[in-house]
Design a protein around this motif. Structure first.
Motif, PDB file in Angstrom:
ATOM      1  N   GLU A  55      16.945  28.757  27.879  1.00 28.93           N
ATOM      2  CA  GLU A  55      18.304  28.923  27.363  1.00 28.93           C
ATOM      3  C   GLU A  55      18.842  27.607  26.804  1.00 28.93           C
ATOM      4  N   ALA A  56      18.591  26.512  27.529  1.00 29.20           N
ATOM      5  CA  ALA A  56      19.064  25.206  27.067  1.00 29.20           C
ATOM      6  C   ALA A  56      18.388  24.814  25.755  1.00 29.20           C
ATOM      7  N   ALA A  57      17.094  25.087  25.651  1.00 29.79           N
ATOM      8  CA  ALA A  57      16.369  24.756  24.417  1.00 29.79           C
ATOM      9  C   ALA A  57      16.894  25.579  23.240  1.00 29.79           C
ATOM     10  N   GLN A  58      17.149  26.856  23.478  1.00 34.47           N
ATOM     11  CA  GLN A  58      17.643  27.710  22.401  1.00 34.47           C
ATOM     12  C   GLN A  58      19.017  27.265  21.909  1.00 34.47           C
ATOM     13  N   ARG A  59      19.826  26.735  22.813  1.00 34.89           N
ATOM     14  CA  ARG A  59      21.170  26.282  22.409  1.00 34.89           C
ATOM     15  C   ARG A  59      21.111  25.153  21.400  1.00 34.89           C
ATOM     16  N   ILE A  60      20.032  24.358  21.442  1.00 37.92           N
ATOM     17  CA  ILE A  60      19.921  23.246  20.482  1.00 37.92           C
ATOM     18  C   ILE A  60      18.815  23.489  19.450  1.00 37.92           C
ATOM     19  N   GLY A  61      18.361  24.740  19.376  1.00 37.24           N
ATOM     20  CA  GLY A  61      17.393  25.112  18.345  1.00 37.24           C
ATOM     21  C   GLY A  61      16.008  24.546  18.555  1.00 37.24           C
ATOM     22  N   LYS A  62      15.604  24.395  19.822  1.00 38.29           N
ATOM     23  CA  LYS A  62      14.289  23.839  20.141  1.00 38.29           C
ATOM     24  C   LYS A  62      13.451  24.840  20.925  1.00 38.29           C
ATOM     25  N   VAL A  63      12.163  24.546  20.982  1.00 37.34           N
ATOM     26  CA  VAL A  63      11.265  25.200  21.941  1.00 37.34           C
ATOM     27  C   VAL A  63      10.750  24.096  22.858  1.00 37.34           C
ATOM     28  N   HIS A  64      10.936  24.278  24.150  1.00 38.27           N
ATOM     29  CA  HIS A  64      10.560  23.239  25.106  1.00 38.27           C
ATOM     30  C   HIS A  64       9.171  23.527  25.675  1.00 38.27           C
ATOM     31  N   ASN A  65       8.329  22.498  25.669  1.00 33.02           N
ATOM     32  CA  ASN A  65       6.954  22.633  26.169  1.00 33.02           C
ATOM     33  C   ASN A  65       6.920  22.473  27.688  1.00 33.02           C
ATOM     34  N   SER A  67       7.391  24.954  38.216  1.00 35.23           N
ATOM     35  CA  SER A  67       6.768  25.903  39.149  1.00 35.23           C
ATOM     36  C   SER A  67       7.710  27.049  39.533  1.00 35.23           C
ATOM     37  N   GLU A  68       8.888  27.125  38.899  1.00 33.06           N
ATOM     38  CA  GLU A  68       9.861  28.158  39.255  1.00 33.06           C
ATOM     39  C   GLU A  68      10.319  28.928  38.012  1.00 33.06           C
ATOM     40  N   LEU A  69      10.275  30.249  38.085  1.00 31.28           N
ATOM     41  CA  LEU A  69      10.682  31.088  36.956  1.00 31.28           C
ATOM     42  C   LEU A  69      12.165  30.913  36.634  1.00 31.28           C
ATOM     43  N   SER A  70      13.001  30.766  37.657  1.00 30.59           N
ATOM     44  CA  SER A  70      14.433  30.616  37.399  1.00 30.59           C
ATOM     45  C   SER A  70      14.714  29.355  36.588  1.00 30.59           C
ATOM     46  N   THR A  71      13.973  28.291  36.871  1.00 34.27           N
ATOM     47  CA  THR A  71      14.148  27.048  36.125  1.00 34.27           C
ATOM     48  C   THR A  71      13.637  27.201  34.699  1.00 34.27           C
ATOM     49  N   LEU A  72      12.514  27.877  34.531  1.00 32.39           N
ATOM     50  CA  LEU A  72      11.988  28.110  33.181  1.00 32.39           C
ATOM     51  C   LEU A  72      12.988  28.884  32.324  1.00 32.39           C
ATOM     52  N   LYS A  73      13.657  29.859  32.927  1.00 34.20           N
ATOM     53  CA  LYS A  73      14.651  30.631  32.173  1.00 34.20           C
ATOM     54  C   LYS A  73      15.806  29.745  31.720  1.00 34.20           C
ATOM     55  N   LEU A  74      16.276  28.860  32.603  1.00 31.83           N
ATOM     56  CA  LEU A  74      17.368  27.956  32.239  1.00 31.83           C
ATOM     57  C   LEU A  74      16.930  26.945  31.189  1.00 31.83           C
ATOM     58  N   LEU A  75      15.701  26.457  31.299  1.00 39.24           N
ATOM     59  CA  LEU A  75      15.172  25.547  30.278  1.00 39.24           C
ATOM     60  C   LEU A  75      15.105  26.250  28.923  1.00 39.24           C
ATOM     61  N   LYS A  77      12.061  33.263  26.387  1.00 37.03           N
ATOM     62  CA  LYS A  77      12.255  32.654  25.077  1.00 37.03           C
ATOM     63  C   LYS A  77      12.733  31.215  25.231  1.00 37.03           C
ATOM     64  N   GLY A  78      12.343  30.367  24.273  1.00 38.05           N
ATOM     65  CA  GLY A  78      12.790  28.982  24.271  1.00 38.05           C
ATOM     66  C   GLY A  78      11.839  28.019  24.945  1.00 38.05           C
ATOM     67  N   ILE A  79      10.777  28.534  25.592  1.00 38.41           N
ATOM     68  CA  ILE A  79       9.758  27.667  26.187  1.00 38.41           C
ATOM     69  C   ILE A  79       8.385  28.079  25.673  1.00 38.41           C
ATOM     70  N   GLU A  80       7.461  27.154  25.744  1.00 40.31           N
ATOM     71  CA  GLU A  80       6.070  27.455  25.432  1.00 40.31           C
ATOM     72  C   GLU A  80       5.182  26.806  26.484  1.00 40.31           C
ATOM     73  N   ILE A  81       4.313  27.603  27.076  1.00 38.17           N
ATOM     74  CA  ILE A  81       3.381  27.071  28.079  1.00 38.17           C
ATOM     75  C   ILE A  81       2.266  26.335  27.349  1.00 38.17           C
ATOM     76  N   LYS A  82       2.182  25.032  27.601  1.00 36.61           N
ATOM     77  CA  LYS A  82       1.203  24.182  26.902  1.00 36.61           C
ATOM     78  C   LYS A  82       0.084  23.701  27.812  1.00 36.61           C
TER      79      LYS A  82
END
Length: 352
Positions: A107-117, A97-105, A147-152
């Motif tokens: 970044e974390a996903a991109q560091r390991i080559g993933k897209v987080h749902n 529910s927070e944009l700041s958290t989505l941005k960190l997620l 980048k690095g997240i996808e809204i599912k």
């Protein structure tokens, strides 16, 4: 050893299967929520055997316990900034529910080559987590740039904090907002999650709004009841979890303490009703282990009197059973009672 929490895996599997069948008739998938038994892997597997579509938990520590189980996993509690690296490693979806958290997620996903749902939570009046409906358009407009997240999908929490009951009005609003956001921002809205066990009464009635395709089910599977009104669900066991404690003292004593009454160990001033002499049993568990207001003896003639940190006192005067020191007393559990007993390191967990 006692006290012990016995977990009946067959009953857990059975309850899951009945709820799965109920929901499946309405095209609703269920996530088995494992937090109330601290994600014991064998108990989680029983949920999957019963048909749970995914496993879900509020704590990343619990999802780590389930990492070797071949099922997709969901983090239910909106993530802390400090745990985003673990979130993208150990959960396939997280609620946010927070944009700041989505941005960190992202970044974390991109560091390991993933897209987080991610599933975006809406607050429809219960006033726990969620984006307020008036702000959802602006929120999604920013979230889709990350980048690095996808809204599912989208979800809502009801009853847990504010006690707001899910109904056709608030859940239809969830469906409408989800579809509007999906259309406007070209989202792959895979999940519209209409709450928890408190939404099952709508499934039973056949009035769950069309479009809700997911429920996050914990208590109904574990204890056999929906949570909007506390009604037992037909065909489900209410004793898949049983708390057992051993009697360490059994004596006839007065019902009112003798002397000036001050504070008890927890800062309260106790009040006692004089019921004369009574047969009192002490079992070796206390408020460090359980919530005595959220357990209920199998023996209907036993009354819970009170508890200190390590002792629970029972009135067994009217019981038809001739209890002795060393005997074991069994208890049904309500949700909070199960949560506390399962979390206590001093309550032994036994799978049966």
């Amino acid at each position: 050893m006692y006290p012990r929490l016995e977990i009946n895996l067959k009953k857990l599997e059975h309850n899951t299967r009945i709820i799965k069948q109920m929901c499946e008739r309405h095209n609703v998938k269920i996530w088995g929520v494992t937090k109330c038994f601290c994600a014991n892997p064998l108990a989680a597997m029983a949920m999957l055997k019963g048909g749970a579509d995914m496993l879900a938990d509020s704590r990343i520590e619990n999802l780590k316990k389930l990492k070797d189980i071949p099922s997709k996993k969901v983090l239910l509690r909106i993530p802390m900034h400090c745990e985003v690296d673990d979130v993208v490693l150990y959960s396939d979806y997280s609620q946010n529910s927070e944009l700041s958290t989505l941005k960190l997620l992202g970044e974390a996903a991109q560091r390991i080559g993933k897209v987080h749902n991610v599933i975006i939570m809406l607050d429809l009046g219960d006033l726990r987590e969620g984006v307020w409906p008036d702000n959802i358009d602006e929120f999604i407009g920013e979230a889709v740039k990350i980048k690095g997240i996808e809204i599912k999908g989208f979800g809502v929490n009801l009853t847990c904090y504010g006690g707001v009951i899910p109904d056709e009005v608030n859940l239809s609003k969830l469906v409408d907002i989800s579809k509007d956001m999906g259309d406007k921002y070209n989202l792959d809205v895979e999940i519209i999650s209409g709450g928890n066990s408190s939404s099952l009464y709508l499934v039973e009635k056949g009035t769950l709004p069309k479009g809700i395709n997911n429920l996050r089910v914990g208590e109904a599977i574990l204890l056999g009841r929906e949570t909007a009104f506390g009604k037992r669900l037909d065909g489900l066991y209410d004793d898949a979890f049983v708390l057992k404690a051993q009697i360490v003292e059994l004596k006839e004593k007065p019902s009112v303490p003798i002397g000036n009454i001050g504070m008890d160990a927890f800062g309260g001033k106790p009040v006692f009703e004089d019921k004369g002499m009574m047969k009192r049993a002490i079992v070796a568990m206390g408020r460090q282990d359980i919530d005595i207001n959220l357990i209920r003896p199998f023996d209907e003639d036993i009354r819970l009197i009170g508890a200190s940190s390590d002792h629970t006192i029972l009135n067994v005067t009217n019981s038809k059973k001739d209890y002795k020191v060393g005997d074991v007393v069994e208890f049904y559990l309500y949700y909070g009672g199960l949560l506390k007993a399962a979390t206590s390191a001093y309550v032994h967990k036994v799978l049966v």
